[in-house]
Write a protein that holds these residues in place. Structure first.
Motif, PDB file in Angstrom:
ATOM      1  N   MET A   1       0.829  -1.201   0.000  1.00  0.00           N
ATOM      2  CA  MET A   1       0.000   0.000   0.000  1.00  0.00           C
ATOM      3  C   MET A   1       0.870   1.261   0.000  1.00  0.00           C
ATOM      4  N   GLU A   2       1.935   1.231   0.767  1.00  0.00           N
ATOM      5  CA  GLU A   2       2.843   2.374   0.800  1.00  0.00           C
ATOM      6  C   GLU A   2       3.505   2.586  -0.567  1.00  0.00           C
ATOM      7  N   LYS A   3       3.824   1.488  -1.231  1.00  0.00           N
ATOM      8  CA  LYS A   3       4.441   1.573  -2.559  1.00  0.00           C
ATOM      9  C   LYS A   3       3.469   2.165  -3.565  1.00  0.00           C
ATOM     10  N   ALA A   4       2.192   1.802  -3.455  1.00  0.00           N
ATOM     11  CA  ALA A   4       1.181   2.343  -4.369  1.00  0.00           C
ATOM     12  C   ALA A   4       1.144   3.866  -4.280  1.00  0.00           C
ATOM     13  N   VAL A   5       1.201   4.383  -3.056  1.00  0.00           N
ATOM     14  CA  VAL A   5       1.214   5.830  -2.859  1.00  0.00           C
ATOM     15  C   VAL A   5       2.501   6.427  -3.434  1.00  0.00           C
ATOM     16  N   GLU A   6       3.612   5.755  -3.170  1.00  0.00           N
ATOM     17  CA  GLU A   6       4.922   6.259  -3.605  1.00  0.00           C
ATOM     18  C   GLU A   6       5.001   6.397  -5.125  1.00  0.00           C
ATOM     19  N   VAL A   7       4.433   5.443  -5.867  1.00  0.00           N
ATOM     20  CA  VAL A   7       4.537   5.468  -7.328  1.00  0.00           C
ATOM     21  C   VAL A   7       3.409   6.259  -7.974  1.00  0.00           C
ATOM     22  N   GLY A   8       2.556   6.894  -7.155  1.00  0.00           N
ATOM     23  CA  GLY A   8       1.555   7.790  -7.701  1.00  0.00           C
ATOM     24  C   GLY A   8       0.256   7.149  -8.125  1.00  0.00           C
ATOM     25  N   CYS A   9      -0.081   5.995  -7.554  1.00  0.00           N
ATOM     26  CA  CYS A   9      -1.359   5.367  -7.883  1.00  0.00           C
ATOM     27  C   CYS A   9      -2.500   6.130  -7.210  1.00  0.00           C
ATOM     28  N   GLU A  10      -3.626   6.221  -7.896  1.00  0.00           N
ATOM     29  CA  GLU A  10      -4.783   6.922  -7.347  1.00  0.00           C
ATOM     30  C   GLU A  10      -5.747   5.979  -6.640  1.00  0.00           C
ATOM     31  N   ALA A  11      -5.556   4.679  -6.833  1.00  0.00           N
ATOM     32  CA  ALA A  11      -6.420   3.697  -6.172  1.00  0.00           C
ATOM     33  C   ALA A  11      -5.729   2.343  -6.176  1.00  0.00           C
ATOM     34  N   VAL A  12      -6.249   1.456  -5.342  1.00  0.00           N
ATOM     35  CA  VAL A  12      -5.811   0.057  -5.306  1.00  0.00           C
ATOM     36  C   VAL A  12      -7.043  -0.805  -5.480  1.00  0.00           C
ATOM     37  N   THR A  13      -6.906  -1.873  -6.262  1.00  0.00           N
ATOM     38  CA  THR A  13      -8.014  -2.794  -6.458  1.00  0.00           C
ATOM     39  C   THR A  13      -7.539  -4.212  -6.189  1.00  0.00           C
ATOM     40  N   VAL A  14      -8.489  -5.066  -5.762  1.00  0.00           N
ATOM     41  CA  VAL A  14      -8.145  -6.448  -5.453  1.00  0.00           C
ATOM     42  C   VAL A  14      -9.355  -7.336  -5.685  1.00  0.00           C
ATOM     43  N   VAL A  15      -9.125  -8.503  -6.251  1.00  0.00           N
ATOM     44  CA  VAL A  15     -10.158  -9.531  -6.368  1.00  0.00           C
ATOM     45  C   VAL A  15      -9.973 -10.487  -5.202  1.00  0.00           C
ATOM     46  N   ALA A  16     -11.029 -10.686  -4.427  1.00  0.00           N
ATOM     47  CA  ALA A  16     -10.960 -11.523  -3.229  1.00  0.00           C
ATOM     48  C   ALA A  16     -11.800 -12.777  -3.444  1.00  0.00           C
ATOM     49  N   SER A  17     -11.152 -13.924  -3.360  1.00  0.00           N
ATOM     50  CA  SER A  17     -11.847 -15.183  -3.651  1.00  0.00           C
ATOM     51  C   SER A  17     -12.245 -15.949  -2.406  1.00  0.00           C
TER      52      SER A  17
ATOM     53  N   GLU B   1     -19.665 -18.024  -1.235  1.00  0.00           N
ATOM     54  CA  GLU B   1     -20.678 -18.013  -2.284  1.00  0.00           C
ATOM     55  C   GLU B   1     -20.273 -17.142  -3.467  1.00  0.00           C
ATOM     56  N   PHE B   2     -19.469 -16.101  -3.201  1.00  0.00           N
ATOM     57  CA  PHE B   2     -19.175 -15.102  -4.224  1.00  0.00           C
ATOM     58  C   PHE B   2     -17.675 -14.902  -4.440  1.00  0.00           C
ATOM     59  N   LEU B   3     -17.338 -14.500  -5.640  1.00  0.00           N
ATOM     60  CA  LEU B   3     -16.050 -13.892  -5.959  1.00  0.00           C
ATOM     61  C   LEU B   3     -16.289 -12.390  -5.970  1.00  0.00           C
ATOM     62  N   GLU B   4     -15.453 -11.627  -5.248  1.00  0.00           N
ATOM     63  CA  GLU B   4     -15.711 -10.205  -5.071  1.00  0.00           C
ATOM     64  C   GLU B   4     -14.511  -9.359  -5.488  1.00  0.00           C
ATOM     65  N   VAL B   5     -14.792  -8.135  -5.908  1.00  0.00           N
ATOM     66  CA  VAL B   5     -13.739  -7.200  -6.280  1.00  0.00           C
ATOM     67  C   VAL B   5     -13.929  -5.906  -5.496  1.00  0.00           C
ATOM     68  N   TYR B   6     -12.818  -5.368  -4.989  1.00  0.00           N
ATOM     69  CA  TYR B   6     -12.828  -4.200  -4.121  1.00  0.00           C
ATOM     70  C   TYR B   6     -11.904  -3.111  -4.665  1.00  0.00           C
ATOM     71  N   GLU B   7     -12.146  -1.883  -4.210  1.00  0.00           N
ATOM     72  CA  GLU B   7     -11.306  -0.752  -4.579  1.00  0.00           C
ATOM     73  C   GLU B   7     -11.150   0.186  -3.388  1.00  0.00           C
ATOM     74  N   LYS B   8      -9.978   0.797  -3.292  1.00  0.00           N
ATOM     75  CA  LYS B   8      -9.771   1.849  -2.301  1.00  0.00           C
ATOM     76  C   LYS B   8      -9.090   3.028  -2.965  1.00  0.00           C
ATOM     77  N   LYS B   9      -9.695   4.200  -2.837  1.00  0.00           N
ATOM     78  CA  LYS B   9      -9.098   5.407  -3.378  1.00  0.00           C
ATOM     79  C   LYS B   9      -7.936   5.854  -2.484  1.00  0.00           C
ATOM     80  N   LEU B  10      -6.892   6.326  -3.117  1.00  0.00           N
ATOM     81  CA  LEU B  10      -5.717   6.810  -2.377  1.00  0.00           C
ATOM     82  C   LEU B  10      -5.600   8.319  -2.415  1.00  0.00           C
ATOM     83  N   VAL B  11      -6.333   8.960  -3.330  1.00  0.00           N
ATOM     84  CA  VAL B  11      -6.311  10.428  -3.425  1.00  0.00           C
ATOM     85  C   VAL B  11      -7.723  10.938  -3.532  1.00  0.00           C
TER      86      VAL B  11
END
Length: 241
Positions: free
Chosen positions: A169-185, A231-241
């Motif tokens: 997560m810290e690296k995402a901020v460092e490289v200028g990402c505006e969000a992080v997304t993940v598929v959670a199974s 029961e589900f496959l889910e996808v999430y997002e978190k905004k960083l800016v």
């Protein structure tokens, strides 16, 4: 003659960690690809999708190679092991852009998904893209995508997964990402991202209802019709800016 060899990847230790000193976390390098591939194939079998459907030959290699395209993936190394194989955990990621996602869509349209697991992962990622506003607000935005996490047997409960997540997560901020997304199974990752880390649920697919056209047989199939836990496959997002 001066050497032009690259400097070794730097180990990192987040504050407040409970991880033992001999377990170091550092950036993944191309030299780690084979070890990460083997560890992925070993640990993915514990995930609902991997346990139910199995792991396709070469799947670990594909994930590992994709993980070193951008400097945002991390590995954990046990320095007490004799080597050369000392990696005991990984958190692989990549950087997504609108241009790159369109190129992937074009490639899938031409070549197909490859297998049922890739098909359902691509489908749920499409749900994220349809709901996310990141690229609407900034067509040049970068989004970090968590690809996979693996912790080897015997190294669970040592703080590796937590620390790998933190440095990623810290690296995402460092490289200028505006969000992080993940598929959670799995239940554990869905609870972690949805309830503890403040990620927003962007879409879900009920495993038992997912259909796809098998690209080898040309027939419609329900490859996960008996997968009910979770029961589900889910996808999430978190905004960083």
């Amino acid at each position: 003659m001066t050497s032009t060899a690259p400097a070794p990847a730097q180990a990192t230790k987040p504050t407040g960690t409970t991880r033992p000193e001999h377990l170091i976390i550092r950036l993944m390098t191309p030299a780690d690809t084979q070890e990460v591939a083997l560890l992925f194939e070993k640990t993915f079998r514990r995930e609902p999708l991997g346990e139910y459907h199995g792991v396709e030959p070469g799947e670990g290699t594909s994930v590992a190679q994709a993980s070193v395209q951008d400097p945002v993936s991390f590995v954990a190394e046990d320095t007490t092991l004799p080597g050369p194989s000392r990696l005991v955990a990984f958190r692989t990621s990549c950087i997504s852009t609108a241009e790159g996602l369109q190129a992937k869509k074009d490639r899938i349209a031409k070549e197909g998904h490859g297998d049922a697991i890739q098909a359902i992962l691509n489908r749920v990622s499409d749900l994220w893209l349809a709901k996310s506003t990141v690229f609407e607000k900034n067509p040049k935005a970068k989004v970090m995508k968590f690809m996979a996490l693996g912790v080897d047997t015997g190294y669970e409960g040592k703080g590796l997964a937590k620390d790998l997540l933190k440095v990623s997560m810290e690296k995402a901020v460092e490289v200028g990402c505006e969000a992080v997304t993940v598929v959670a199974s799995a239940f554990a990752t869905q609870h972690l991202f949805g309830n503890r880390l403040g990620f927003e649920l962007m879409g879900r697919i009920r495993y038992s209802e997912f259909t796809w056209i098998n690209e080898k047989t040309g027939k419609e199939e329900r490859p996960f019709e008996n997968l009910v836990n979770p029961e589900f496959l889910e996808v999430y997002e978190k905004k960083l800016v």
